[in-house]
Design an enzyme around this catalytic site. Structure first.
Site, mmCIF file in Angstrom:
data_model
loop_
_atom_site.group_PDB
_atom_site.id
_atom_site.type_symbol
_atom_site.label_atom_id
_atom_site.label_comp_id
_atom_site.label_asym_id
_atom_site.label_seq_id
_atom_site.Cartn_x
_atom_site.Cartn_y
_atom_site.Cartn_z
ATOM 1 N N LYS A 1 -11.665 -4.431 -2.696
ATOM 2 C CA LYS A 1 -12.819 -3.255 -3.197
ATOM 3 C C LYS A 1 -13.074 -2.264 -2.433
ATOM 4 O O LYS A 1 -13.642 -1.159 -3.616
ATOM 5 C CB LYS A 1 -13.829 -3.539 -1.173
ATOM 6 C CG LYS A 1 -13.290 -3.184 -0.222
ATOM 7 C CD LYS A 1 -14.436 -3.122 0.814
ATOM 8 C CE LYS A 1 -14.272 -3.675 2.219
ATOM 9 N NZ LYS A 1 -13.525 -3.471 2.895
ATOM 10 N N LYS B 1 -5.653 -9.720 -5.560
ATOM 11 C CA LYS B 1 -7.257 -9.799 -5.051
ATOM 12 C C LYS B 1 -8.057 -8.967 -4.867
ATOM 13 O O LYS B 1 -7.913 -8.117 -5.677
ATOM 14 C CB LYS B 1 -6.478 -9.085 -3.316
ATOM 15 C CG LYS B 1 -6.752 -10.232 -2.354
ATOM 16 C CD LYS B 1 -6.959 -9.362 -0.706
ATOM 17 C CE LYS B 1 -7.301 -7.577 -0.903
ATOM 18 N NZ LYS B 1 -6.618 -7.163 0.488
ATOM 19 N N LYS C 1 0.649 -1.391 -0.656
ATOM 20 C CA LYS C 1 0.287 0.485 0.015
ATOM 21 C C LYS C 1 0.517 0.777 0.000
ATOM 22 O O LYS C 1 0.152 2.425 -0.446
ATOM 23 C CB LYS C 1 -0.903 -0.116 1.126
ATOM 24 C CG LYS C 1 -2.313 -0.817 1.241
ATOM 25 C CD LYS C 1 -3.628 -1.174 1.753
ATOM 26 C CE LYS C 1 -4.015 -1.706 1.758
ATOM 27 N NZ LYS C 1 -5.528 -1.685 2.744
#
Ligand code: AMP
Ligand code: TRP
Length: 333
Positions: free
Chosen positions: A200, A197, A112
């Site tokens: 969301k 992955k 991230k």
């Protein structure tokens, strides 16, 4: 009875990955065979750039979707992290036990922080310390099991390490938790990019099935899923990740074993059709219950208020004990 704790961040609409990796199990074994607490971890949503109104909206939506997914407030405790001060209170103590090297080794932080820097932004300090807050979420309740998807294994391992270290230094205070994973679909991949992955908060949504997608939208997304070169349907996660992902989703929704299921389909097209119907049927009750729940907007709020009160009553004495153990003077009451 086993104590179970798990959480979900209000950073986007809930996906099929959230459901198969975590939420479905919360609704099943979680609340019947255990004393279970489930949390909308809103403080975690502030670790990256966020829009306040959106976080508020997504927090409410996550709570009502968890109810729609089958969490029964009479059997489990559902609450919002920021409503219970003990999480932040314990997080600081655990920061005094964790090391910066440990934080920088976390895979999710590495991934991230690269994304944030590539966007030209700066990396918030809370993104680095995030796993400590997650450890506090779990340890404050002396939870034994943490039902999560595969991407959270490393964070739960860190939580165990911190519990052991704290107990060794300051006396037995915390329980060592362990992560539990679903037998299949512990890491559902993006349908358009089977190397990453299904997340969301991703911007490209064509490869993401959301819990509230209409059946036709779900069918379209699955029929357009990226598959691998070759024609035969075989289960080979390393060599054919797109097809393997579809087989895992099918196994998770309709039962069976992904490798054994592979033999039943003459073509990718036939497999996709079956997967699409299995996903539509798996999500149908969630969508229907969600529609009923939106007709009673006060219900989720009432559940969350009660949940926070129950959660506080469990966490408060645990965190007080940790404060005393490290040598802080008890406050007069
Ligand atoms: P998050 O969306 O990161 O708040 O994750 C909430 C829960 O869903 C965690 O237990 C995750 O491990 C799980 N989860 C999220 N995405 C996936 C995925 N693509 N496959 C399986 N589990 C997932
Ligand atoms: N870090 C988890 C995720 O990204 C969410 C989370 C926060 C969590 N606190 C938790 C999960 C405690 C389980 C237990 O998915």
């Amino acid at each position: 009875m086993t104590r179970v704790f798990s959480g979900i961040k209000p950073t986007g609409h809930l996906t099929l990955g959230n459901y198969l990796g975590a939420v479905r199990r919360w609704a099943q074994a979680g609340q019947y065979e255990a004393e279970a607490l489930f949390c909308v971890v809103d403080l975690h949503a502030l670790t990256v750039e966020h829009d306040p109104a959106r976080v508020r909206r997504l927090s409410r939506q996550a709570a009502s979707l968890l109810l729609a997914a089958g969490l029964d407030p009479a059997r489990c405790t559902l609450f919002v992290q920021s409503h219970v001060d003990e999480h932040a209170r314990l997080s600081y103590l655990l920061e005094c036990v964790a090391t910066d090297g440990e934080m920088r080794r976390m895979i999710q932080y590495k991934e991230k922080s690269v994304v944030e820097r590539a966007r030209g932004g700066s990396v918030r300090l809370s993104l680095l310390t995030y796993p400590v807050l997650m450890a506090a979420d779990i340890l404050a309740y002396r939870a034994e099991e943490v039902p999560v998807g595969a991407d959270q294994t490393q964070h739960v391992e860190l939580t165990r390490d911190l519990a052991v270290r704290f107990n060794q230094r300051y006396g037995q205070t915390f329980v060592q938790p362990r992560a539990t994973r679903p037998p299949v679909a512990a890491r559902v991949m993006d349908l358009q990019d089977p190397a990453s992955k299904m997340g969301k908060s991703h911007a490209a949504t064509a490869g993401i099935v959301y819990l509230l997608d209409e059946p036709d939208v779900i069918r379209k997304k699955i029929l357009r899923a990226v598959t691998d070169s070759g024609r035969e349907v075989v289960y080979d996660p390393a060599g054919r990740p797109g097809v393997a992902n579809l087989l895992e989703i099918l196994a998770a929704c309709a039962g069976g074993d992904p490798a054994a299921l592979a033999g039943a389909y003459p073509s990718y097209g036939a497999l996709k059709k079956e997967v699409a119907e299995a996903v539509v049927e798996t999500l149908r009750p969630v969508r229907e219950r969600h529609r009923e729940l939106t007709a009673e907007p006060g219900e989720a709020e009432r559940v969350l208020a009660e949940g926070a009160a129950r959660a506080r009553a469990i966490a408060r004495p645990v965190v007080d004990a940790a404060y005393a153990a490290v040598g802080l003077l008890p406050a007069a009451r």
